[in-house]
Write a protein that holds these residues in place. Sequence first.
Motif, short mmCIF file in Angstrom:
data_model
loop_
_atom_site.label_atom_id
_atom_site.label_comp_id
_atom_site.label_asym_id
_atom_site.label_seq_id
_atom_site.Cartn_x
_atom_site.Cartn_y
_atom_site.Cartn_z
N ILE A 1 -9.09 23.39 -21.05
CA ILE A 1 -10.31 22.80 -20.49
C ILE A 1 -10.47 21.36 -20.99
O ILE A 1 -10.79 20.45 -20.22
CB ILE A 1 -11.53 23.67 -20.83
CG1 ILE A 1 -11.51 24.91 -19.96
CG2 ILE A 1 -12.82 22.90 -20.65
CD1 ILE A 1 -12.68 25.83 -20.16
N ARG A 2 -10.19 21.14 -22.29
CA ARG A 2 -10.25 19.78 -22.83
C ARG A 2 -9.29 18.85 -22.09
O ARG A 2 -9.65 17.75 -21.69
CB ARG A 2 -9.88 19.79 -24.31
CG ARG A 2 -10.93 20.35 -25.20
CD ARG A 2 -12.07 19.38 -25.40
NE ARG A 2 -13.31 20.09 -25.65
CZ ARG A 2 -13.66 20.57 -26.83
NH1 ARG A 2 -12.88 20.39 -27.86
NH2 ARG A 2 -14.78 21.24 -26.97
N VAL B 1 -15.11 33.43 -23.36
CA VAL B 1 -15.10 33.53 -24.82
C VAL B 1 -15.30 34.98 -25.25
O VAL B 1 -14.54 35.51 -26.08
CB VAL B 1 -16.20 32.65 -25.43
CG1 VAL B 1 -16.31 32.89 -26.92
CG2 VAL B 1 -15.92 31.19 -25.15
N THR C 1 -9.46 26.84 -24.37
CA THR C 1 -10.19 25.68 -24.87
C THR C 1 -9.38 24.41 -24.71
O THR C 1 -9.86 23.41 -24.17
CB THR C 1 -10.50 25.88 -26.37
OG1 THR C 1 -11.02 27.18 -26.55
CG2 THR C 1 -11.50 24.86 -26.84
N MET D 1 -13.06 37.53 -27.37
CA MET D 1 -13.57 38.13 -28.60
C MET D 1 -13.58 39.65 -28.52
O MET D 1 -13.53 40.34 -29.54
CB MET D 1 -14.98 37.62 -28.91
CG MET D 1 -15.03 36.16 -29.26
SD MET D 1 -13.76 35.67 -30.41
CE MET D 1 -14.47 36.20 -31.96
N ILE E 1 -19.25 25.60 -29.47
CA ILE E 1 -18.28 24.59 -29.92
C ILE E 1 -17.20 24.34 -28.87
O ILE E 1 -16.88 23.19 -28.55
CB ILE E 1 -17.62 25.03 -31.24
CG1 ILE E 1 -18.68 25.06 -32.35
CG2 ILE E 1 -16.50 24.09 -31.63
CD1 ILE E 1 -18.19 25.74 -33.60
N THR E 2 -16.63 25.42 -28.31
CA THR E 2 -15.50 25.23 -27.40
C THR E 2 -15.93 24.79 -26.01
O THR E 2 -15.13 24.28 -25.25
CB THR E 2 -14.67 26.51 -27.25
OG1 THR E 2 -15.52 27.51 -26.70
CG2 THR E 2 -14.12 26.98 -28.57
N ARG E 3 -17.18 25.03 -25.66
CA ARG E 3 -17.70 24.72 -24.32
C ARG E 3 -16.93 25.48 -23.22
O ARG E 3 -16.87 25.05 -22.08
CB ARG E 3 -17.67 23.23 -24.04
CG ARG E 3 -18.79 22.51 -24.80
CD ARG E 3 -18.81 21.05 -24.46
NE ARG E 3 -17.74 20.34 -25.11
CZ ARG E 3 -17.07 19.34 -24.57
NH1 ARG E 3 -17.36 18.94 -23.36
NH2 ARG E 3 -16.13 18.73 -25.24
N VAL E 4 -16.30 26.59 -23.61
CA VAL E 4 -15.65 27.47 -22.64
C VAL E 4 -16.74 28.42 -22.11
O VAL E 4 -17.64 28.78 -22.86
CB VAL E 4 -14.52 28.25 -23.33
CG1 VAL E 4 -13.92 29.29 -22.42
CG2 VAL E 4 -13.45 27.31 -23.82
N LEU F 1 -18.71 29.98 -31.15
CA LEU F 1 -17.49 29.66 -30.39
C LEU F 1 -17.85 29.16 -29.00
O LEU F 1 -17.24 28.22 -28.49
CB LEU F 1 -16.59 30.89 -30.29
CG LEU F 1 -15.81 31.20 -31.56
CD1 LEU F 1 -15.03 32.49 -31.40
CD2 LEU F 1 -14.83 30.06 -31.85
N LEU G 1 -8.29 32.44 -26.31
CA LEU G 1 -9.39 31.50 -26.52
C LEU G 1 -8.87 30.09 -26.77
O LEU G 1 -9.36 29.12 -26.18
CB LEU G 1 -10.22 31.98 -27.71
CG LEU G 1 -11.56 31.30 -27.90
CD1 LEU G 1 -12.40 31.49 -26.66
CD2 LEU G 1 -12.27 31.87 -29.11
#
Lengths: 316, 323
Positions: B316-317, A122, B313, A126, A114-117, A111, B309
């Motif tokens: 941010i995108r 993250v 996400t 989680m 992929i999400t680049r958070v 995660l 989450l």
Amino acid sequence: MTRQFLRHGWTAGLLAILALLFVFTKIIQPDFGTSGLDSLSRAMLPFAFATAAMAVVVIAGGIDLSVASMMAVAGVTAAVLMDGAGDGMTAVAVVIVLLVGLTMGAINGALIVITRVPDIVVTLAMLYVWEGVALLILNGPGGSATPWLRELIVGPFIVPWLPRSLVFLAVCLVAVWVPLKRSKLGLSIYAIGSNDLAAYRSGVSVGRTRIAAYAVCGLFAAIGGLTLTMSTGNGEPIPGPYLMASVAAVVLGGVVLGGGKGALLGPIIAVIILRLVRMDLTLLSVDPNVTTIVEGTIMVVVVMFGGVLAYRGRHK
Amino acid sequence: MTSETTMFKSVGRFIGNNPLVPLLILLLVLVGVLEFMRPGIVNERWIGNTIKFAIPLAMLAACQTLTMLTGGIDLSAAVAATISAFVMATQVPIVGVPLAICIGLIPAIMIGMVNGFGVAVCRVHPLIMTLGTGLIATGCLQVYQRFVIASGSVIPDGLAWLGTGRTWGLPNALILFVPIAILIIWAQRRTGFGRLLYALGSNETASRISGVRSWQVFLALYMLSGLIAGVTGLLYVGLIKAPSLSLVNPLLLPSVAAAVIGGTSIFGGRGGYSGTILGALILTVLGTLLTLLQMPEGLRRILFGLIILTVTTTYIRLTEQSR
């Protein structure tokens, strides 16, 4: 010689503190012996594995706030699978729990990649997810642990003064960490921790390495959850106080937040020190609340001291 | 024709320049879903209640937003708030209300001062520093509790009025919150201190070389954060009306989440408080929504985590594309 000393100076210092603490314990409690050592080592197990889990991701330049929740998931999974299971089934259950840990960690890592958070965010999210999973598996304390598995961490090993739990800890850590550190993957983990752009340009697959680091973290967390179930005899879906404690021990153990430096030995010694301080204060019949203050102060003072040292070192 | 295309362009630029718009849309969508699931639930009373519970969260998230602007975080905020509330409530029977409030705020500011000292002078990572002071403060609070256990605790009527009362359908807590929010937004946008926060968050070395005395800024920042946390505690105890040793602690991780959802970058230099307020509202509405769904507690937590989450996400995108 000096370089060797500087490199291992922090660990050596920790070892010296640990030795002093043991002497101190013996002075205030002259009959401190095998049984005291045994209970200390058993109480320390979950903390030690949580710290190992945290240390791996911190070395890789990340942080995992969901360690305690993953331990809860592993603990309840083990308790549910082992409930009424025979000896053979227990072995299967252990393998399943370890796989669950690896998967949870890999999901965290994937995660993040992929999400680049940012990893903090993250794993914060989680933390709720794994907490929820643990509650879904077991809604309250329950399940049980197979007796022979419990005996793995109770009592002495060969010689009377060596607690079996300590051997268990050492075997688990060495079995995972030593091959890892010697492998290409281990080197890559250190590389992405110190500078991920440089690592990328030297041909390290940063994303895959990060996922692997988090998977190892999940594996350690799963062993930690397993020891939790082993020592209490049932599964507990509410995460224990392992998150803050593991961050504290990792930093005390000389792993730099931001990555690339440190190893597992330092943090593990730090865990023993923190548990021993707690036990000493209990032996001195100090108010347990004062114990929390002392622990926090040790952590803050050591970290401040280390910070000043590092700052001086950079500016010389 | 040309005027229309320029209008479209300006709308696009407007969204790019105002990252709050998608958050506002998300909030409205959530409220819409709620209204769809339980027709008639969205009324004046519900709005008042939502705002009432969002305010302490938004105030605690102010600590996170301000420290995050410099690339830090304040994990001791919840403990500081709890201490303020507890000390105040137990001092009221002894010294009276006004003095008790002052005494209650002192430990919160002191926690902030220690944080600031560690971060600014000893260069400790804020995460570690605030974690440690939070631990120490929790211990101190537990020891303190033993000494005052006999005196009992009283919540002043004024704080209870502020926390739970409402005037013309709106919660009274807005009287405290609106000026604070305006002050924070004004400070971060228009004052030198606010700009220094962004500067230190974007590039600490560059700002130090340009003559910023970073240690003064950090010290002031963390003390301010402690003070805001203390005030939050006072407000929250007025809302909950039962001081306990872990009063505000459950709000800690949501406060970080509120700041993050509101678009403040955890690495510093980007974001602002207006987004955080929307983030706090979104989290509160989401909480109501998940409570209404008839599902086990575990599934509810999973959904909560996944939604945080997903929102982060997407957000941010979105903001990445607009730059």
